[in-house]
Enzyme design. Structure first.
Site, PDB file in Angstrom:
ATOM      1  N   ASP A  73     101.742 -21.633 -41.251  1.00  0.00           N
ATOM      2  CA  ASP A  73     100.414 -22.087 -40.816  1.00  0.00           C
ATOM      3  C   ASP A  73     100.140 -23.498 -41.330  1.00  0.00           C
ATOM      4  O   ASP A  73      99.054 -23.793 -41.819  1.00  0.00           O
ATOM      5  CB  ASP A  73      99.330 -21.124 -41.306  1.00  0.00           C
ATOM      6  CG  ASP A  73      98.001 -21.313 -40.574  1.00  0.00           C
ATOM      7  OD1 ASP A  73      98.015 -21.925 -39.484  1.00  0.00           O
ATOM      8  OD2 ASP A  73      96.966 -20.848 -41.088  1.00  0.00           O
TER       9      ASP A  73
ATOM     10  N   TYR B 193      88.755 -15.356 -45.001  1.00  0.00           N
ATOM     11  CA  TYR B 193      88.386 -14.161 -45.759  1.00  0.00           C
ATOM     12  C   TYR B 193      87.934 -14.507 -47.175  1.00  0.00           C
ATOM     13  O   TYR B 193      87.981 -13.660 -48.065  1.00  0.00           O
ATOM     14  CB  TYR B 193      89.563 -13.175 -45.814  1.00  0.00           C
ATOM     15  CG  TYR B 193      90.858 -13.763 -46.339  1.00  0.00           C
ATOM     16  CD1 TYR B 193      91.116 -13.823 -47.704  1.00  0.00           C
ATOM     17  CD2 TYR B 193      91.811 -14.267 -45.462  1.00  0.00           C
ATOM     18  CE1 TYR B 193      92.291 -14.367 -48.190  1.00  0.00           C
ATOM     19  CE2 TYR B 193      92.995 -14.815 -45.938  1.00  0.00           C
ATOM     20  CZ  TYR B 193      93.233 -14.853 -47.302  1.00  0.00           C
ATOM     21  OH  TYR B 193      94.398 -15.401 -47.777  1.00  0.00           O
TER      22      TYR B 193
END
Length: 726
Positions: free
Chosen positions: A136, A21
């Protein structure tokens, strides 16, 4: 108190990369001349893609972790925004991503692997001490400074213990689906929960990858990868130190309560020579311990033009998603759990989190899962768990699965030197009352320096033709137009990048366009195929934002865009775009064929006993004997009074293959034949032949035609440039 920062306080240099993003640039602060990395998030994009949560989490987490100035955490210096974008000014990482370094080295030496693991363990231990689960961790989210020290980044998926998604119930673990498929922990797949131990699982995957070059779990698609994870289905392809392999087997354990903790990892024999209290030695630059087997990589930036332009002109909304979009893995996990009938606490596991980040209630292995009680030197073999075998017969294969990395090396050109002409065998031509054998036909050859006209790294997504789809979608198409292409790319650019595959697009001297993926070449089409149409769509202001669209009539659409190579020398040629190369190739072939046609054209005299020589179409087509009376003479074009440019005479359909015997049945009467043989037919100068089904014939205006008879190139839909001005 210093004034609030703004984009005008920085000089924007080159683009460093893309996230799911955001776009990252290297910048120089005007006042101090200090270099930073600035992450720019388009407000419109993060709102439209529901990324506000991730942006907020990353900012808050970086502020929290930045309190102690730990060397393993990327530092956030400033945050500000304007009407269009959000800005995060952070540490610059000149060494790039750890994944890029690993791909260049293929595997790390054991010394480098141990050194990087020491820094990772020390950093993750600090992150957990602050009550944060990264969720992550992977080599792509680990950056290198100029000395080769690690910095963990990308905290958009992080979870702070004590802060649930609703802002309460601090004793529960994270319960949302995040992460990357190859590093997802089994408890996230089976329990829908993430613990501190989930980060430890990712560290085990990374240690394996350091020594083997690839992650331990990698299927043909995400579903198959998930199945490998819950079955501990991994093997050692390259011989490794038994101590390192034993440590991996202690980390990659299905039961999070039995999995090694960070403290146990630090005490493992593989780290026996490490003084964990000597932070200075742990955090020395990795370039200082480079060995002959792992030479120091070059660190620096390619020289690029300075971007000293207003920030609004920087195309930050153009997303190429070099990093996988988290939502893609999320949907795959949800689908995978549905297939297994898993939801909530179906496995009867309590979700209460203890102070050490592990479930308070011990994890009870499901049927087929046994705790790993082997010694340190043992290597975990692949296990079979029948309790979760429904996937074996129901694996969802996706033809558009995105590969995890590029092939190891760029294939060499197929051949070198100038190719010879292609000589076609003699063919028999049947004409009324006579049979002739034509002389061998020499096909036109495009003069090229090498066999490869162009090749470059690209991302490619294929859309098959199907009449069941309305218009143009990501899954299929039934019709194509400029508007449909523009709408698809502008509204679904992120999905395209998620579904795309990485490979090499190659155009050889014969005009064949091929896509090379993982060492295998797949022919797409010949450039001069009459059923092939080519479009170019530019989403931003840079040539790197160009989308190349190839449409094979009622067969497939291939959407292609550049994937920046690690070295510009891998491009052939370097400075040309694909649209420029294809246009140049088509023009050169067209010129060659036109010249060849003129040389091979035979005029029919008044001698009725002589038959005309056949006219040959482009190389690779069936050659047809064409009688002169079968060639339609173009009627004079009507000139438009407004534009002064004539309307198309006709639209050329795809060429049909007609045999010589079928052609003979179309012979006219004897009178017409004699009449046809009484003159020589030569195509008018203003006729433009096309190799695309979309190209049309145009003639010049009446005035131009009368004055010089010059040919006017037709308006072709084969190359359309659709530019979107944001």
């Amino acid at each position: 108190m210093s004034k609030r920062k703004s984009p005008h306080d920085f000089l924007f240099r080159e683009e460093l990369g893309h996230g799911s993003y955001s776009t990252v640039y290297r910048v120089v602060e005007r006042s101090s001349q200090h270099q930073y990395a600035i992450k720019i998030c388009s407000k419109r994009h993060i709102i439209g893609e529901n990324k506000v949560k991730y942006v907020t989490i990353e900012k808050n987490t970086l502020n929290l972790l930045g309190q102690a100035n730990h060397p393993g955490i990327i530092k956030l210096y400033y945050t500000f925004h304007d009407q269009e974008n959000l800005y995060f000014v952070m540490d610059l990482a000149p060494g790039g991503e750890l994944l890029q370094l690993l791909r260049r080295q293929r595997v790390f030496s054991e010394a480098w692997a141990r050194h990087y693991m020491c820094q990772l363990v020390d950093t993750v231990e600090y992150i957990h001490s602050m009550g944060v689960i990264h969720r992550d961790l992977k080599p792509e989210n680990v950056l290198l400074d100029k000395e080769g020290r690690l910095m963990i980044a990308d905290f958009g998926a992080a979870y702070t213990v004590g802060q649930s998604d609703a802002g309460s119930d601090g004793d529960k673990p994270a319960t949302s689906f995040v992460g990357t498929a190859e590093y997802v922990s089994p408890e996230l797949l089976l329990e829908n929960k993430s613990y501190y131990s989930s980060d430890v699982w990712a560290l085990g995957c990374m240690l394996y990858q350091f020594l083997q070059g690839t992650p331990p779990f990698r299927g043909q698609n995400e579903m198959e990868t998930f199945e490998q994870i819950v079955n501990l289905d991994y093997t050692w392809r390259i011989p490794a130190n038994p101590l390192a392999a034993g440590l991996v087997s202690k980390i990659l354990v299905l039961d999070p309560s039995q999995r090694y903790t960070l403290e146990q990892i630090k005490k493992h024999k593989w780290f026996s020579g490490v003084d964990w209290n000597n932070k200075e030695k742990i955090w020395r630059g990795s370039w200082t311990i480079a060995s002959e087997s792992t030479p120091r990589p070059r660190v620096g930036y390619k020289s690029r033009e300075l971007l000293d332009t207003p920030i609004k002109n920087i195309p930050v909304v153009t997303q190429r998603n070099k990093k996988p979009t988290k939502m893609n893995t999320t949907s795959s996990i949800v689908e995978w759990r549905k297939m297994l009938g898993l939801s909530g606490n179906d496995l009867g596991i309590k979700a209460t989190l203890g102070g050490n980040g592990l479930p308070i209630a011990p994890f009870t292995p499901t049927s087929g899962i046994t705790p790993d009680n082997r010694g340190d030197n043992a290597v975990a073999p692949a296990k079979t768990r029948d309790a979760f075998r429904p996937m074996s017969s129901r694996v969802i294969s996706s033809p558009h699965s995105k590969p995890s990395g590029r092939p190891a090396a760029l294939p060499l050109p197929l051949q070198t030197g100038t190719p010879s002409h292609n000589v076609v065998q003699q063919i028999v031509v049947n004409t009324p009352g006579r049979t002739e054998t034509s002389s061998p036909y020499v096909s036109p050859t495009v003069p090229v320096r090498n066999a490869i006209w162009k090749q470059d790294w690209v991302q490619l997504h294929e859309i098959p033709y199907s009449a069941k789809y309305s218009g143009l979608t990501l899954a299929g198409f039934s019709q194509v137009s400029d508007t449909l292409i523009a709408d698809l790319i502008s509204h679904h650019a992120n999905e395209l990048r998620t579904l795309s595959r990485t490979g090499i697009l190659s155009l050889d001297n014969t005009g064949y366009l091929s896509f090379i993926e993982q060492g295998r070449a797949r022919p797409l089409s010949r450039i001069i195929d009459p059923d092939l149409s080519i479009y170019e769509y530019q989403l931003g202001h840079s040539t790197e934002d160009d989308f190349l669209i190839l449409e094979k009539y009622k067969q497939s659409i291939w959407i292609v865009w550049p994937n920046k190579p690690t070295s510009a020398s891998r491009r052939i040629p370097i400075k040309e775009t694909w649209a420029q190369t294809l246009s140049k190739y088509k023009k050169q072939v067209s010129d060659e064929e036109e010249l060849s046609a003129k040389l091979n054209r035979t005029c029919v005299s008044s001698w009725g006993s002589r038959t005309p020589s056949p006219t040959y179409p482009a190389e690779g087509k069936t050659r047809v004997a064409v009688q002169p009376q079968d060639i339609p003479l173009p009627s004079p074009a009507k000139s438009s009074s407004n534009s002064g440019v004539s309307e198309p005479i006709s639209k050329i359909p795809p060429r049909q293959l007609v045999s010589a015997s079928e052609q003979s049945h179309k012979a006219k009467s004897e009178a017409h034949t004699k009449k046809a043989n009484s003159y020589s037919y030569i195509a008018p100068n203003d006729m433009v032949l096309s190799s695309s089904r979309y190209e049309v014939l145009r003639t010049a205006s009446n005035n131009d035609s009368k004055s010089n008879g010059a040919a006017v190139s037709g308006a072709s839909a084969a190359f359309r440039t659709l530019r979107v001005n944001k």
